[in-house]
Design an enzyme around this catalytic site. Sequence first.
Site, PDB file in Angstrom:
ATOM      1  N   GLY A  10      88.726 162.024  27.044  1.00 53.35           N
ATOM      2  CA  GLY A  10      88.625 162.369  25.355  1.00 53.35           C
ATOM      3  C   GLY A  10      90.136 161.285  25.636  1.00 53.35           C
ATOM      4  N   ASN A  11      91.120 161.847  25.492  1.00 47.51           N
ATOM      5  CA  ASN A  11      92.088 161.699  25.294  1.00 47.51           C
ATOM      6  C   ASN A  11      92.715 159.932  25.684  1.00 47.51           C
ATOM      7  OD1 ASN A  11      92.312 162.426  28.379  1.00 47.51           O
ATOM      8  ND2 ASN A  11      94.783 161.977  27.960  1.00 47.51           N
ATOM      9  N   LYS A 122      76.090 173.597  23.529  1.00 43.62           N
ATOM     10  CA  LYS A 122      77.649 172.649  23.379  1.00 43.62           C
ATOM     11  C   LYS A 122      77.325 171.629  21.334  1.00 43.62           C
ATOM     12  CE  LYS A 122      79.775 169.607  25.655  1.00 43.62           C
ATOM     13  NZ  LYS A 122      80.962 169.825  26.465  1.00 43.62           N
ATOM     14  N   LYS A 206      80.583 164.961  31.508  1.00 45.63           N
ATOM     15  CA  LYS A 206      80.566 163.996  31.916  1.00 45.63           C
ATOM     16  C   LYS A 206      81.790 164.347  33.364  1.00 45.63           C
ATOM     17  CE  LYS A 206      86.030 162.566  31.934  1.00 45.63           C
ATOM     18  NZ  LYS A 206      86.202 164.348  31.024  1.00 45.63           N
ATOM     19  N   LYS A 268      86.018 170.552  35.385  1.00 40.56           N
ATOM     20  CA  LYS A 268      86.579 169.762  36.819  1.00 40.56           C
ATOM     21  C   LYS A 268      87.035 170.171  38.085  1.00 40.56           C
ATOM     22  CE  LYS A 268      89.452 167.936  32.729  1.00 40.56           C
ATOM     23  NZ  LYS A 268      88.504 167.122  32.487  1.00 40.56           N
TER      24      LYS A 268
HETATM   25  P1  ADP Z   1      89.101 166.003  28.939  1.00 40.66           P
HETATM   26  O1  ADP Z   1      88.851 165.063  27.968  1.00 40.66           O
HETATM   27  O2  ADP Z   1      90.096 165.243  30.182  1.00 40.66           O
HETATM   28  O3  ADP Z   1      87.972 166.528  29.580  1.00 40.66           O
HETATM   29  P2  ADP Z   1      89.639 168.642  29.200  1.00 40.66           P
HETATM   30  O4  ADP Z   1      90.650 169.148  27.568  1.00 40.66           O
HETATM   31  O5  ADP Z   1      88.222 168.816  28.593  1.00 40.66           O
HETATM   32  O6  ADP Z   1      89.961 166.952  29.033  1.00 40.66           O
HETATM   33  O7  ADP Z   1      90.709 169.294  30.494  1.00 40.66           O
HETATM   34  C1  ADP Z   1      91.843 169.537  30.504  1.00 40.66           C
HETATM   35  C2  ADP Z   1      92.561 170.409  29.591  1.00 40.66           C
HETATM   36  O8  ADP Z   1      92.363 170.973  30.617  1.00 40.66           O
HETATM   37  C3  ADP Z   1      94.130 170.255  29.867  1.00 40.66           C
HETATM   38  O9  ADP Z   1      94.675 169.464  28.719  1.00 40.66           O
HETATM   39  C4  ADP Z   1      94.333 171.278  29.703  1.00 40.66           C
HETATM   40  O10 ADP Z   1      95.067 172.285  28.178  1.00 40.66           O
HETATM   41  C5  ADP Z   1      93.220 172.462  30.189  1.00 40.66           C
HETATM   42  N1  ADP Z   1      93.408 173.044  31.146  1.00 40.66           N
HETATM   43  C6  ADP Z   1      92.499 175.261  31.269  1.00 40.66           C
HETATM   44  N2  ADP Z   1      93.268 175.630  32.000  1.00 40.66           N
HETATM   45  C7  ADP Z   1      94.231 174.395  33.260  1.00 40.66           C
HETATM   46  C8  ADP Z   1      94.078 174.893  34.428  1.00 40.66           C
HETATM   47  N3  ADP Z   1      94.136 176.037  35.109  1.00 40.66           N
HETATM   48  N4  ADP Z   1      95.282 173.963  35.100  1.00 40.66           N
HETATM   49  C9  ADP Z   1      95.832 173.056  34.016  1.00 40.66           C
HETATM   50  N5  ADP Z   1      94.765 172.681  33.282  1.00 40.66           N
HETATM   51  C10 ADP Z   1      94.347 173.463  32.400  1.00 40.66           C
HETATM   52 MG    MG Z   2      86.634 167.634  29.068  1.00 40.75          MG
END
Ligand code: ADP
Ligand code: MG
Length: 305
Positions: A10-11, A122, A206, A268
């Site tokens: 999303g970023n 969700k 996604k 992820k």
């Molecule tokens: P995206 O929009 O790319 O899917 P998300 O916000 O859903 O991003 O997921 C990425 C975020 O997960 C990171 O920015 C971080 O804040 C968070 N996060 C949670 N647990 C962890 C971890 N163990 N290691 C790294 N990031 C983590």
């Molecule tokens: Mg995400």
Amino acid sequence: MSRYVISLGGNALGNNAEEQKKLLKYVALAIYPLIEMNHDIVIVHGNGPQVGMINLAFSESSSTPMMPFAECGAMSQGYIGFHIQNAIQNIMLERHIKRPISTVVTQVLVDEKDPAFQHPSKPIGAFYSREYATELEEKYGYTMFEDAGRGYRRVIASPKPVDIIEKESILSLLNDKHIVIAAGGGGIPVIIKDGGLIGVDAVIDKDHASAKMAEIIGADELFILTAVENVFINYNTPEQKALTSVTLKELDEYLMHDHFKKGSMLPKIEACMNFVRATNKPAVIAQLEKAVEAFKQKSGTIIHP
Ligand code: ADP
Ligand code: MG
């Protein structure tokens, strides 16, 4: 020459159309070296805030018809796809390189019996009063949920992707050297009903859709680009430690100890593990800003079989 799936978080897209156009210039620049090297590329992107805005615009306006969530997802794929195509085309024009690029409106098959449909989780759209929430429940059969004291919100299911309906189209485009944008927002969820496909009110994660895409098209590597440079264990504690290279077995151990947050890093990790397990190929979770290094496996967290 290799085949890659690149998943954008999303970023990478910002909060409105102007911001999205600006940010995607940087995404295009980051992906450009792979385009120049003639690699096969499929780009998958998120759509949470975007599909939320589209859905909200329709539901708040009395002069527009009801728009089902699947249709809102399709609209978001079109408009985000347009911006990604445009950003990459402009970089190619600037550098005098020519490759076709196409966005595929993508349906992703989910299982009607997926347990997620029994537990919608969700939240989407706006916050409503209790009275209006009850009205929506009765009128449209929505599931409404009290969201942390902020009001009532609609919740929908997040089932797992089973298959990609447009996979043959995507493979043909790749064989013709198109850069392909597909399964945006995790894809438009469809189920099989009475021998046909119909769109359902759901969101497919996604990250899981990217992994399914990578598996189906025979990708050599899956790249998930997000906001953090690495996957961490003991995230946000004094013992925090970045993982640079990790095996499935090591991840199993970390999973048992809850190192990854549900709804952000956990999907992820699970998605990468699914891809690596199914294909024996590596997956990388890296920061969007470090994409060029990550593509050379010099930044990010690499997940090995
Ligand atoms: P995206 O929009 O790319 O899917 P998300 O916000 O859903 O991003 O997921 C990425 C975020 O997960 C990171 O920015 C971080 O804040 C968070 N996060 C949670 N647990 C962890 C971890 N163990 N290691 C790294 N990031 C983590
Ligand atoms: Mg995400």
